[in-house]
Design an enzyme around this catalytic site. Sequence first.
Site, short mmCIF file in Angstrom:
data_model
loop_
_atom_site.label_atom_id
_atom_site.label_comp_id
_atom_site.label_asym_id
_atom_site.label_seq_id
_atom_site.Cartn_x
_atom_site.Cartn_y
_atom_site.Cartn_z
CG PHE B 113 12.73 -1.42 -0.52
CD1 PHE B 113 12.61 -0.19 0.05
CD2 PHE B 113 11.48 -1.83 -1.19
CE1 PHE B 113 11.30 0.21 0.36
CE2 PHE B 113 10.21 -1.26 -0.95
CZ PHE B 113 10.15 -0.19 -0.27
CG ASP B 210 -11.66 -3.07 -15.14
OD1 ASP B 210 -11.51 -4.00 -14.26
OD2 ASP B 210 -12.01 -2.13 -15.05
CD GLN B 229 5.43 -9.12 -4.02
OE1 GLN B 229 5.20 -7.98 -4.16
NE2 GLN B 229 6.57 -9.49 -4.20
CG HIS B 231 3.87 -6.64 1.34
ND1 HIS B 231 4.23 -6.38 2.60
CD2 HIS B 231 4.48 -5.72 0.37
CE1 HIS B 231 5.04 -5.29 2.47
NE2 HIS B 231 5.38 -5.02 1.31
CG LEU B 241 1.80 -2.22 1.68
CD1 LEU B 241 2.09 -3.70 1.69
CD2 LEU B 241 2.40 -1.46 0.80
CB THR B 243 5.73 0.80 3.04
OG1 THR B 243 6.93 0.69 2.33
CG2 THR B 243 6.05 1.64 4.35
CD GLU B 244 10.23 -4.87 1.00
OE1 GLU B 244 9.38 -5.65 0.54
OE2 GLU B 244 11.37 -4.89 0.12
NE ARG B 275 7.92 -6.70 -1.11
CZ ARG B 275 7.31 -5.42 -1.81
NH1 ARG B 275 6.44 -5.52 -2.72
NH2 ARG B 275 7.55 -4.27 -1.59
CG HIS B 342 1.47 -6.05 -2.30
ND1 HIS B 342 0.88 -4.92 -1.83
CD2 HIS B 342 2.85 -5.72 -2.61
CE1 HIS B 342 1.55 -4.11 -1.94
NE2 HIS B 342 2.87 -4.24 -2.54
NE ARG B 377 5.79 -5.64 -7.21
CZ ARG B 377 5.83 -4.80 -6.13
NH1 ARG B 377 6.94 -3.88 -6.16
NH2 ARG B 377 4.65 -4.72 -5.11
#
Lengths: 374, 564
Positions: B113, B210, B229, B231, B241, B243-244, B275, B342, B377
């Site tokens: 990742f 919320d 972030q 993405h 998305l 995915t990475e 990212r 993201h 992140r």
Amino acid sequence: MAEFKLKIRRYDPQSGAAPYWDEHTVELEPHRSVLEGILQARNEKDGSIGVRCSCRAAICGSCGVRVNGKPGLACHTHLDDALASAGEDGVIEVEPMGNMPIIKDLIVDMDAVHWKKIQRVTPWLIGKEPVPEREYIVSRESMIDVTQSMACIQCGACVSDCLSMEVDPLFIGPAALAKTYRFVGDPRDAAHEQRLKDLGEDKHGIYDCTHCFKCIEACPKGVAPMNQIMRLRRIAGNDFHIKDRNNGERHEMAFVKNIEKNGILHEADLLPDSYGGKFHPRAVPELISSLPIVMTALLRRKMTPAKALLHPHRAPDGVKKIYEIVEGRDERNEFNLYISGTDADNEPNPEVAAAAEVAEPAAVAPDGSEGSSA
Amino acid sequence: MPAHDVLIIGAGLAGQRAALAAAKTGATVAILSKVHPVRSHSVAAAGGINAAINPVDDWRSHAYDTIKGSDFLGDQDAIEIMCREAPAEVMWLEHAGVTFHRNEKGEMDLRAFGGASMKRTAYVADITGQALLHVLYEQLMKYHEVIDRFEEWFVTSLIVNDNGECVGAVAREIRSGRMETFNAKSVILASGGAGQCFQPTTNALICTGDGIAQAYQAGAPLMDMEMIQYHPTTLAENGFLITEGARGEGAHLLNSEGERFMEKYAPNKMELASRDVVSRAEQTEILEGRGVGPDKQGIYLDITVVPRKRTLEALREIVNIGKDFAGVDITREPIIIQPGMHYIMGGVKTDVNGATPLPGLYAAGEVACVSVHGGNRLGANSLLDTLIFGRRSGEHAAARALDMKMPNASDEQLNKDSAMIAEILGRPKTGRRVSEIKLELGETMNRYAAVYRDEAGLQSAHEIVRRLKEEAKTAYVDDKGAVFNQDVLGAIELDYMLDCSETIVMASLERKESRGAQFRTDYPDRNDAEWLKHIDVSRNGGDTPTISYSEVTITDWQPEARTY
Ligand SMILES: Cc1cc2nc3c(=O)[nH]c(=O)nc-3n(C[C@H](O)[C@H](O)[C@H](O)COP(=O)(O)OP(=O)(O)OC[C@H]3O[C@@H](n4cnc5c(N)ncnc54)[C@H](O)[C@@H]3O)c2cc1C
Ligand code: SF4
Ligand code: SF4
Ligand code: FES
């Protein structure tokens, strides 16, 4: 951009009035989803349209509805496809799912039906003892295999039109039984036999499904609940000698034996081998997906169920070889549907490919003529 | 009035993990969620969860990668805890039933990742979040006798008593419209992120901030709100998305010249840099005219270089997304992507046990800011964050509850919230539609608070947000009913989103440097001397946000230049 007419089934429980149709015209690109159409109507015209939704990407399982009478996810149905299946008036009909009470508009009471049934199947892992310090060591294939039933998003589309459930509302149903396979197929679970006994003896359990295929058609995630149910039955019968209340195991064995004998399916033999009444040519895809993987590799090479049904052969050596390989194995190989739907490019197992190679010339009727002369 | 030792708001991964941990101590637990728990947005997480479980890996390496990824804004004490506890947590999940992908030896398999120095991401095909969430829900069903579930209940406010302690929450049962006061000794907010403040976003429609807004209204401080972030790979078509995991499996990013442009920006890690780095590289390519697609606003993601069998096995969900939502077979042709909003690194400020500065209130998951993500992140660290700090806050909230009597909670807040709802329902049809305001907000945030920011843009965003706040006061709703009135909930969510957006814009204006996800074209460098600190935003009892600062905790790793 194109215009689409949506007819949404509305129901307001507080009004005391009966359900009614509410028509809206929306403008969106044709590959956008029915959900986007509903949301456009809700955002721009009438904020009171009730529909559950969240992810818009067929992953949260919120937006189960019926589109033109067929259950599925609103976010997973393209407007152009919906238009293609609409009636002559070209209006896309969106209704709440069936087999569950309606709360408001497109929102049904999933707790009262779907989740109750899930809770019925002891839906958690009963881990084998002793629990290892690190992960359980299990085969790669077994985890990929249960991933197919793990892929269920609990949307309820399969429950909506389950034929057995219409007749027997207590039937545990496709989603909950697919969930059961997630444990019975999981080598870490210690209670396979108890689970199968429990659901085999329950008269609303695994033998209450009538193979109507509706759940397979409805499922947006390829879970194929009926196939999972058939696998549960097979394991119940073969491994635990649990008695099939409805004779289904014999029916299935009849398919297998029939092919062993004839090379391809011979309907005339099948009926007496099995039992009358329930057989239907549509059951053939089930055979295709439930036989061990080598059989499918063979069948997928060009043979269509129709040809298979119409043109019986005597079993060629290749087919016999395949049976020998499969039956000679210590472990039964469950056909992994999670990947197999699209595995055209996977390298074939050499052992199996060789056998299929031998089988092919005899098993395939290129134009049907060869078959009838056989 | 229901009363529990621990009340948990939100039933995503953080909330469910907290509930299981709290119940394990013997505390009475209630968990509330505005959607059925398995619909929570955690279900969408695709790629996986990080943990140093490989015997040759070390949690310190995971910690260092996380700290570097955070651009040294993450609090290192919290990061150490997260990375050290990760392997045991992942094993707990495996024992609970998660069907983690195995290697040939039958052990858990790991994938690569972004921003990670070795393969350390455990996964279930590309439905990791779904698999985790559904397995935790299996556990909630198992423990149904000790965990009370309130599904499809919408929390409208936290209750703070005269001593300044949080003693419960007010919620509306969505299917009946009934309002209820939930009394509790400890309250855990686990209500997820605020991605809907931006349009488009990878986040689901329910991610409306919320909890962030409720805590802020109750007086708890928010931290790192400027860190949003983007993405690197979201579908240009609709913001979904990719995915990475795709890049983890080896996919390339290409510009209109067919160049693998990451060579210029991150020669070592290439597509698997952090990212923020990859998103900025893409945006730069697009701004310099090397974008692809009809309006040249996209970049090619080429997955065809990954063996097809592997793609079908490990990236099946994005094969489907490509097919169903973009009409592209990703195993045969590249797909057009762009950076998209993201994740929100900031949130309600907590310590390493999930406690916020407001006594009795805990927070965990995307709603919280511990801060383990700092300025950026790392992929697959968020699921880990939800579980580690979900569990820790469950344990600590329960421990706090054991030592005390049930505090009094009156219906005062309930009456206020009922009046607020009545007021919304009574609004004349002269105002703007809720959906219209929401769209303007989202487009504004996506224009001015995105990958590249500057003073002038952020100022305009601030003005627009403040105007929208005024307009939201008269936004009308069509649905006047009690049963499943999603319209009125939408109006309440709009207020939450506006509060979140205001704090995001203010914090972005405040940070006059570039760090992690915040890139200010008017202050393009990182400035440790002045800005190696967190920005806190709180209302302090008033109506307008005020800003203060807090220290970044540094243990073993001193800030250094960040290259990939
Ligand atoms: C598309 C996508 C893919 C991702 N992939 C990964 C990945 O591969 N790895 C990774 O680590 N992270 C990933 N992330 C990030 C990660 O999924 C989230 O940050 C994380 O799941 C958040 O979990 P949570 O428990 O904090 O909140 P959520 O799962 O969002 O749950 C929030 C809960 O709060 C409830 N709630 C909210 N408001 C209210 C209210 N007013 N009243 C009552 N209940 C309320 C909701 O109903 C819900 O139950 C991904 C995110 C997205 C969007
Ligand atoms: S195949 Fe069985 S489970 Fe599936 S819908 Fe038909 S009766 Fe129901
Ligand atoms: S099996 Fe398929 S249709 Fe049925 S609930 Fe699961 S995802 Fe939905
Ligand atoms: S909105 Fe999530 S499945 Fe359709």
